[in-house]
Design an enzyme around this catalytic site. Structure first.
Site, mmCIF file in Angstrom:
data_model
loop_
_atom_site.group_PDB
_atom_site.id
_atom_site.type_symbol
_atom_site.label_atom_id
_atom_site.label_comp_id
_atom_site.label_asym_id
_atom_site.label_seq_id
_atom_site.Cartn_x
_atom_site.Cartn_y
_atom_site.Cartn_z
ATOM 1 N N LYS A 165 0.891 -1.249 -0.147
ATOM 2 C CA LYS A 165 0.074 0.087 -0.135
ATOM 3 C C LYS A 165 0.893 1.398 -0.118
ATOM 4 C CE LYS A 165 -4.018 -2.177 0.025
ATOM 5 N NZ LYS A 165 -5.076 -2.162 -1.087
ATOM 6 N N ASP A 198 -0.028 -0.314 -4.689
ATOM 7 C CA ASP A 198 -1.418 -0.206 -4.686
ATOM 8 C C ASP A 198 -1.852 1.393 -3.975
ATOM 9 O OD1 ASP A 198 -4.079 0.085 -4.724
ATOM 10 O OD2 ASP A 198 -4.556 -1.938 -3.957
ATOM 11 N N GLU A 224 -0.899 -0.051 -9.094
ATOM 12 C CA GLU A 224 -2.324 -0.289 -9.343
ATOM 13 C C GLU A 224 -2.996 0.769 -8.539
ATOM 14 O OE1 GLU A 224 -3.927 -4.157 -7.931
ATOM 15 O OE2 GLU A 224 -5.374 -3.399 -6.734
ATOM 16 N N ASP A 247 -8.539 -0.998 -10.489
ATOM 17 C CA ASP A 247 -9.251 -1.788 -9.513
ATOM 18 C C ASP A 247 -10.840 -0.867 -9.393
ATOM 19 O OD1 ASP A 247 -10.161 -2.891 -7.420
ATOM 20 O OD2 ASP A 247 -8.385 -3.083 -6.392
ATOM 21 N N LYS A 271 -13.218 -7.691 -8.099
ATOM 22 C CA LYS A 271 -13.437 -7.791 -6.611
ATOM 23 C C LYS A 271 -15.024 -8.248 -6.658
ATOM 24 C CE LYS A 271 -10.087 -5.560 -4.347
ATOM 25 N NZ LYS A 271 -9.454 -3.888 -4.137
HETATM 26 MG MG LIG Z 1 -6.527 -2.581 -5.044
#
Ligand SMILES: [Mg+2]
Length: 374
Positions: A165, A198, A224, A247, A271
């Site tokens: 992250k 991400d 990402e 995403d 997702k």
């Molecule tokens: Mg993601």
């Protein structure tokens, strides 16, 4: 076979790591989960889960999801749950969008379909591929050394994919800290490992370009969800050599078609709650396959029932495009069902039981918060 009754349950899923931090100062300690039980006139039933990350992740809100079910459920009572696309058409006819409101009913219909056919859901989704599904780690934003140690801990458990992250505020260190985080996490990279950085839509183009300029050439990673809008993502794409995954901005078929037609990305995070269940997720995985985009099969958090849906879809996803799957169970401290799919060497295999292969824990579910009946 007809849908006779739909029951809705709610549970809070505490985050297993204390406070989950995303770019933009977003923090989460618990996730509001909605479970849907679909019961047929034959006595067969099925279960699905919808757990949006929280109201600040994408425009999906757990209380709104339950309000959406209130509109959708009457439209599918009396339908054959094995006709999954027809059930989806009826949900779309009752409510436009609101994917997360539809996910639980859709997943429950696939669970029933599998039980009725005496087949695991992965076989209905195109057929089991006989290699385990590799899970991805989720390395929360922290100091570079703490993140490096977290990657090492997951490496020791057999994880080959790592999601780092990023998205530090200027006050916390901005692009410099993010560049240091990426370098620290890749410092001990092993052969075959795969890394993505991400940002959860948290960067300006300026932040992303400054961060990338601070990194040495030759680092093998994928960026990402860098930016919050399509225009910014397209702008960065034109000026960035690093492969891009999308995403949060990919929520439906049209988004994937736009990404393909405008060459916005090289892969997509599918997702299941975000896309609206297994029916659209399967179709969107096929679109990725046709266009040569890689896909990671995940969910916006969730518990055992979400993970069952993830694992069955991932088990049927062609391995040349399957990047990884997410073990949502590891993100929450509440178990909601029995589901036998242990993680071994960083991978898992969908069980061979009919349907999803789950047995919900009725003590956790409690009493339904809403019931719809023919
Ligand atoms: Mg993601």
């Amino acid at each position: 076979m007809k849908i006779k009754r739909i029951e809705v349950y709610q549970a809070d899923l505490p985050y297993s790591g204390g406070v989950y931090r995303l770019s933009g100062g977003r923090e989460y300690t618990s996730f509001d989960a909605t479970f849907t039980r679909v019961i047929t006139d034959t006595g067969l039933d099925g279960w699905g889960e919808s757990t949006p990350f929280g109201g600040t992740y994408i425009a999906a809100h757990a209380k709104g999801g339950r309000a959406g079910i209130d509109d959708i459920a009457p439209a599918v009572l009396g339908m054959d749950p094995r006709q999954t696309t027809r059930v989806y058409d009826a949900m779309d006819g009752a409510l436009l969008g609101h994917n997360h409101a539809k996910a639980g009913i859709d997943i429950a219909c696939w669970d029933i379909f599998g039980k009725a056919a005496n087949m695991p859901v992965c076989d209905l989704l195109g057929g089991r591929i006989d290699t385990p599904v590799q899970m991805i780690s989720s390395i929360g934003g922290d100091t570079p050394e703490a993140m490096r140690a977290n990657v090492a801990a997951h490496r020791a458990k057999g994880f080959m994919g790592h999601s780092i992250k990023i998205g530090a505020s200027e006050a916390d260190g901005g692009p410099m800290l993010d560049a240091e985080r990426i370098q620290a996490c890749l410092a001990d990279r092993q052969s075959g490992e795969w890394f993505l950085a991400d940002a959860n839509n948290g960067l300006t183009v300026e932040h992303a370009l400054r961060m990338l300029a601070l990194l040495p050439d030759g680092l093998d990673f994928v960026l990402e969800a860098p930016c919050p809008s399509w225009v910014e993502t397209q702008s960065l794409r034109a000026r960035c050599k690093i492969p891009l995954l999308m995403d949060e901005l990919i929520q439906n078929d049209a988004d994937i078609i736009q990404a393909i037609s405008q060459n916005t990305c090289d892969g997509v995070g599918v997702k299941i709650t975000k896309q609206g269940g297994l029916t659209p997720s399967l179709r969107q995985m096929h679109l990725c396959h046709a266009a040569g985009l890689v896909a990671s099969i995940q969910d916006t958090t969730g518990s055992d029932i979400s993970f069952a849906a993830i694992l069955h879809l991932a088990q049927a996803t062609p391995r040349n495009i399957l990047r990884c799957a997410l073990d949502t169970r590891s993100m929450v401290s509440q178990t909601t069902a029995q589901f036998h799919a242990p993680i071994t060497n960083g991978g898992a295999t969908a069980p061979t039981d009919a349907g999803l292969g789950i047995i919900p824990d009725m003590d956790v579910m409690g009493t339904p918060i809403a019931v719809y009946e023919v």
